[in-house]
Write a protein that holds these residues in place. Sequence first.
Motif, PDB file in Angstrom:
ATOM      1  N   ASN A   1       1.365  -1.288  -0.351  1.00 51.33           N
ATOM      2  CA  ASN A   1       0.277  -0.034  -0.051  1.00 51.33           C
ATOM      3  C   ASN A   1       0.659   1.257  -0.175  1.00 51.33           C
ATOM      4  OD1 ASN A   1       0.850   0.194   2.716  1.00 51.33           O
ATOM      5  ND2 ASN A   1      -0.683  -0.409   3.818  1.00 51.33           N
ATOM      6  N   ASP A   2       0.375   2.374  -0.002  1.00 52.63           N
ATOM      7  CA  ASP A   2       0.958   4.090   0.146  1.00 52.63           C
ATOM      8  C   ASP A   2       1.651   3.859   1.067  1.00 52.63           C
ATOM      9  OD1 ASP A   2      -0.200   4.425  -2.458  1.00 52.63           O
ATOM     10  OD2 ASP A   2      -1.177   6.207  -1.478  1.00 52.63           O
ATOM     11  N   TYR A   3       1.548   3.883   2.117  1.00 58.94           N
ATOM     12  CA  TYR A   3       2.417   3.308   3.273  1.00 58.94           C
ATOM     13  C   TYR A   3       3.710   2.648   2.904  1.00 58.94           C
ATOM     14  CZ  TYR A   3       4.606   3.125   8.397  1.00 58.94           C
ATOM     15  OH  TYR A   3       5.528   2.693   9.480  1.00 58.94           O
TER      16      TYR A   3
ATOM     17  N   SER B   1       6.081   4.327   0.216  1.00 62.04           N
ATOM     18  CA  SER B   1       6.520   5.164   0.509  1.00 62.04           C
ATOM     19  C   SER B   1       7.690   5.290   1.701  1.00 62.04           C
ATOM     20  CB  SER B   1       5.536   6.550   0.962  1.00 62.04           C
ATOM     21  OG  SER B   1       5.118   6.031   2.761  1.00 62.04           O
ATOM     22  N   MET B   2       7.789   4.285   2.828  1.00 61.66           N
ATOM     23  CA  MET B   2       9.076   3.762   2.718  1.00 61.66           C
ATOM     24  C   MET B   2      10.082   3.332   1.787  1.00 61.66           C
ATOM     25  SD  MET B   2       8.772   3.858   6.583  1.00 61.66           S
ATOM     26  CE  MET B   2       7.659   5.559   5.865  1.00 61.66           C
TER      27      MET B   2
ATOM     28  N   ASP C   1       2.428   7.627  -5.128  1.00 67.57           N
ATOM     29  CA  ASP C   1       3.511   6.779  -4.305  1.00 67.57           C
ATOM     30  C   ASP C   1       3.871   5.066  -5.347  1.00 67.57           C
ATOM     31  OD1 ASP C   1       2.501   8.862  -2.461  1.00 67.57           O
ATOM     32  OD2 ASP C   1       3.274   7.102  -1.442  1.00 67.57           O
TER      33      ASP C   1
ATOM     34  N   GLN D   1       7.879  15.185  -3.694  1.00 66.95           N
ATOM     35  CA  GLN D   1       6.720  15.915  -2.461  1.00 66.95           C
ATOM     36  C   GLN D   1       6.157  17.025  -3.300  1.00 66.95           C
ATOM     37  OE1 GLN D   1       7.544  17.217   0.745  1.00 66.95           O
ATOM     38  NE2 GLN D   1       7.881  14.699   0.639  1.00 66.95           N
ATOM     39  N   LEU D   2       6.660  17.355  -4.227  1.00 61.26           N
ATOM     40  CA  LEU D   2       6.376  18.232  -5.584  1.00 61.26           C
ATOM     41  C   LEU D   2       6.700  19.285  -4.779  1.00 61.26           C
ATOM     42  CD1 LEU D   2       3.003  16.642  -6.771  1.00 61.26           C
ATOM     43  CD2 LEU D   2       5.149  16.806  -7.805  1.00 61.26           C
TER      44      LEU D   2
ATOM     45  N   GLU E   1       9.694   4.343  12.913  1.00 56.17           N
ATOM     46  CA  GLU E   1       9.008   3.665  11.713  1.00 56.17           C
ATOM     47  C   GLU E   1       8.518   2.899  13.562  1.00 56.17           C
ATOM     48  OE1 GLU E   1       6.576   4.730  10.302  1.00 56.17           O
ATOM     49  OE2 GLU E   1       7.734   6.760  10.081  1.00 56.17           O
TER      50      GLU E   1
ATOM     51  N   ILE F   1       5.347  13.024   6.700  1.00 55.68           N
ATOM     52  CA  ILE F   1       5.195  11.743   5.705  1.00 55.68           C
ATOM     53  C   ILE F   1       4.657  10.670   5.744  1.00 55.68           C
ATOM     54  CG2 ILE F   1       6.086  11.745   3.651  1.00 55.68           C
ATOM     55  CD1 ILE F   1       8.045  14.372   4.144  1.00 55.68           C
ATOM     56  N   ALA F   2       4.783   9.796   6.844  1.00 58.62           N
ATOM     57  CA  ALA F   2       5.129   8.874   6.994  1.00 58.62           C
ATOM     58  C   ALA F   2       3.469   8.559   7.421  1.00 58.62           C
ATOM     59  CB  ALA F   2       6.178   7.607   7.595  1.00 58.62           C
ATOM     60  N   GLN F   3       3.321   9.095   8.181  1.00 55.75           N
ATOM     61  CA  GLN F   3       2.275   8.662   9.008  1.00 55.75           C
ATOM     62  C   GLN F   3       0.836   9.314   7.782  1.00 55.75           C
ATOM     63  OE1 GLN F   3       1.708   7.915  12.056  1.00 55.75           O
ATOM     64  NE2 GLN F   3      -0.165   7.901  11.421  1.00 55.75           N
TER      65      GLN F   3
ATOM     66  N   LYS G   1       1.382   9.009   4.855  1.00 56.60           N
ATOM     67  CA  LYS G   1       0.735   7.657   3.649  1.00 56.60           C
ATOM     68  C   LYS G   1      -0.143   6.560   4.383  1.00 56.60           C
ATOM     69  CE  LYS G   1       3.256   9.900   0.376  1.00 56.60           C
ATOM     70  NZ  LYS G   1       2.057   9.828  -0.306  1.00 56.60           N
ATOM     71  N   LYS G   2       0.477   6.761   5.837  1.00 59.89           N
ATOM     72  CA  LYS G   2       0.082   5.640   6.573  1.00 59.89           C
ATOM     73  C   LYS G   2      -1.975   6.242   6.461  1.00 59.89           C
ATOM     74  CE  LYS G   2       2.716   3.658  10.192  1.00 59.89           C
ATOM     75  NZ  LYS G   2       2.660   4.395  11.787  1.00 59.89           N
TER      76      LYS G   2
ATOM     77  N   THR H   1      -3.229   7.250   4.220  1.00 60.02           N
ATOM     78  CA  THR H   1      -3.967   7.752   3.167  1.00 60.02           C
ATOM     79  C   THR H   1      -4.015   6.624   2.113  1.00 60.02           C
ATOM     80  OG1 THR H   1      -2.015   8.826   1.945  1.00 60.02           O
ATOM     81  CG2 THR H   1      -3.541  10.168   2.805  1.00 60.02           C
ATOM     82  N   GLY H   2      -3.287   5.255   3.030  1.00 55.70           N
ATOM     83  CA  GLY H   2      -2.760   4.181   2.533  1.00 55.70           C
ATOM     84  C   GLY H   2      -3.741   3.215   1.891  1.00 55.70           C
ATOM     85  N   SER H   3      -4.725   2.632   2.729  1.00 55.83           N
ATOM     86  CA  SER H   3      -5.382   1.827   2.244  1.00 55.83           C
ATOM     87  C   SER H   3      -7.382   1.953   2.406  1.00 55.83           C
ATOM     88  CB  SER H   3      -5.626   0.191   3.169  1.00 55.83           C
ATOM     89  OG  SER H   3      -5.504   0.639   4.713  1.00 55.83           O
TER      90      SER H   3
ATOM     91  N   PHE I   1       0.665  16.978  -1.758  1.00 52.60           N
ATOM     92  CA  PHE I   1       0.043  15.253  -1.140  1.00 52.60           C
ATOM     93  C   PHE I   1      -1.067  15.941  -1.128  1.00 52.60           C
ATOM     94  CE2 PHE I   1       4.584  13.267   0.312  1.00 52.60           C
ATOM     95  CZ  PHE I   1       4.441  13.269  -0.703  1.00 52.60           C
TER      96      PHE I   1
ATOM     97  N   GLN J   1      -3.272  16.402  -3.997  1.00 48.51           N
ATOM     98  CA  GLN J   1      -3.321  15.515  -4.990  1.00 48.51           C
ATOM     99  C   GLN J   1      -4.054  14.112  -5.134  1.00 48.51           C
ATOM    100  OE1 GLN J   1       0.337  13.156  -5.400  1.00 48.51           O
ATOM    101  NE2 GLN J   1       1.111  14.101  -7.447  1.00 48.51           N
TER     102      GLN J   1
END
Lengths: 356, 426
Positions: free
Chosen positions: A46-48, A51-52, A175, A248-249, A291, B83-85, B87-88, B90-92, B112, B115
Amino acid sequence: MASSLIPAGDFRTSYAVDTTIFPTVTSRNFAIAGVVLCALAPFALNDYWMSMLIAIGIYGIAALGLNVLLGFTGQISIGHAAFFLFGAFTSAYLSSKMGVPAFFAIPLSGLVTALVGLIFGLPAARLKGLYLAIATLAAQYILLDFFARAEWFSGGSVPASAEPFSIFGYTFTGDHQYFYVVLAYVVVSFLLVTNMMRTRDGRALIAVRDHYLSAEIMGINLTYYRTLSFGIAAFFAGIGGALYAHYQLVVSYEGFGIERSVLFLAMVIIGGLGSVMGTLMGTAFVVLLPEAMEWLSAALRGGVIDQTLGLKNNITFVREIAIGVIIIAFLVFEPDGLAHRWHQIKAYWKFYPFSH
Amino acid sequence: MKITTLLGSAALALVLGASGAFAQSAIRIGHLADYSGGTSDVGTPYGQAVADTFAWINKNGGINGTKVDIETVDYGYQVPRAIAQYKKWTGSDKVAAIMGWGTADTEALTGFVAQDKIPFLSASYAGQLTDPTGAAGKAKAAPYNFFYGPSYSDALRAELTWAAEDWKAKGKSGAPKFVHMGANHPYPNAPKAAGEALAKELGFEVLPPLVFALTPGDYSAQCLSLKSSGANYAYLGNTAASNISVIKACKTAGVDVQFLGNVWGMDENAAKAAGDSADGVVFPLRTPVAWGGSAPGMKMVQEISKISDPSGNVYRPVHYIAGVCSAMYMKEALEWAAKNGGVSGENVKKAFYQKKDWVPAGLEGVCNPSTWTDKDHRGTLTVDLYRSKVSGATDGDLNDLMKKGTIKLEKVKTIQLPRKAEWLGW
């Protein structure tokens, strides 16, 4: 270390074979399988997690540059984050203000950052050790101050915007798509550096690190190689920064202080000085450790330990302390870095069950 | 063995799927807070307010009967963490909106959120976030960024408007001198251009800016420059701890200047830390009243505060009240979205455009009436200016000091800025 893993009877009969990038067929297959596996990752994660992986890739490229400087040449830089940010701003500037497509802006900003690195590398020709560390510290502050003042370039207090990465009219959004851009750059960068290390220039850098006086007597131009090493380090920092910008844009110089430069040093030291593969491992470690601690503290929150100790919001302080403790413990028990441990694990299985 | 593993994982998948289904019935939103990082002094009351408000909302019927599943994460003011948080979240299972915090996370996530179409209500009030279309040409469009309160630039514009009147009221002659002070950093620099432009327009003599770091330190040199420059009004652009160092040093150096604070640069805790040197600093609030002030909505704020302080005795600084307002705007936006097509990011964004002079129900007199449109995200242009009054030693508990009146926030003036198109986005 690596030579111990080459099977008996496998003799090298020419220089070309002796300097191959991958010492064994298995190691080459593993590397190819690793890249293929990464290429398939977007279908499963997934996105998370993407991104990692993107963060590991982007910071890994920058850390690779630092490893060329620190691990292979024996020079130090505590201004690496500033070069990273310089690459990010350059690519943002080229893509949004000059209309250069991101595809070209990324390598271009690597080159521009390399030039800046060469300028700041000039003191390296004369300075060593702690003195050089202080000189590079100046780079960090000079560049950050430049970003704050040069509004035409960095936007000043307004973050600079970067155009999304696109090729032949196809834009990479999100991502899952951008990951392939990063992956391509990781593969190319790591192959480039591995390859460089078998050339005359690469060996010259190592000679400078191991004994600069002997190297000079052998006819190696110290000034040239020390400055070159700074240029290479800045080049990869610039590439990493540019990739970061288009991911990041927006680019803001918030959060790129000295602590980020130290983080780059941590990646290289944890991964293993002078190990190309180790750089990626060290970066993964530094990116994933906070993380992992976050998952742990999330699991702790509201649990038995939290309630008995009355931690509540202080759990985040425990998290930060834990990260520090783990890094210290790591350096005590694993001073040669993750790359060394990896070799030991390989050797263990190679000789199983006769290893000691 | 294999069969049991398979059965086990199938069972786990079912459990996970079921919990996922439950989670979807609640409205998920994210909350980035800073309780442990560089801005924790002001991040703690603000973040606490957001957490308390949503807990209170859940206790009192939720969003049209649906509970809000808010995840508060202390990201320690570190960009990679934010950023990591994000993505968490918005992930699933995408969150419907995010309650954000400072410059660091807001700027890093602007690209982000646009987007991914996720409304981001920050406590960073930088002017460029108010331009949803990019028409002002100062920065890229920020269509999904919102905040409650005047922007940094508008707050400074209001202070300068007041300063010009103050100069006249005091009957002084000649042009007053204005100086912008702060670190060379996006946050203190955000309102610099706007402030200096308006100061010139209002007839101030604008002096070259004075730089001092974002961290506490010895700023005697800056105070001596301030003294020799003869500045009459000085804007302090940094956060509280650093500003306190400056006003203390300037008191010692005997500088006679009217300090103008910024929204995060002065509050009750800062006044307590600075002691009598904080006396007389003028600074903007985002709300017409401070804690315990007389307004019909104050009762509700105090009810919300009881979530984390059942005794009801704790004094809450100005940032807490601003946090309550921000969270309540988000609550009503979620409500509207739920009734009009579901709580997706796009609908929540639309919800912000529905009302004119919008005040969350029950918070009358506490939150300034705000209007967001799809072309202008300057919610409010009302700036309430206060002056800190310190009349004695400030050792001891803040609750007692406020109760005894050793530290007082005294209203100076409410400035209503005109909604000028040329002031949008900076």
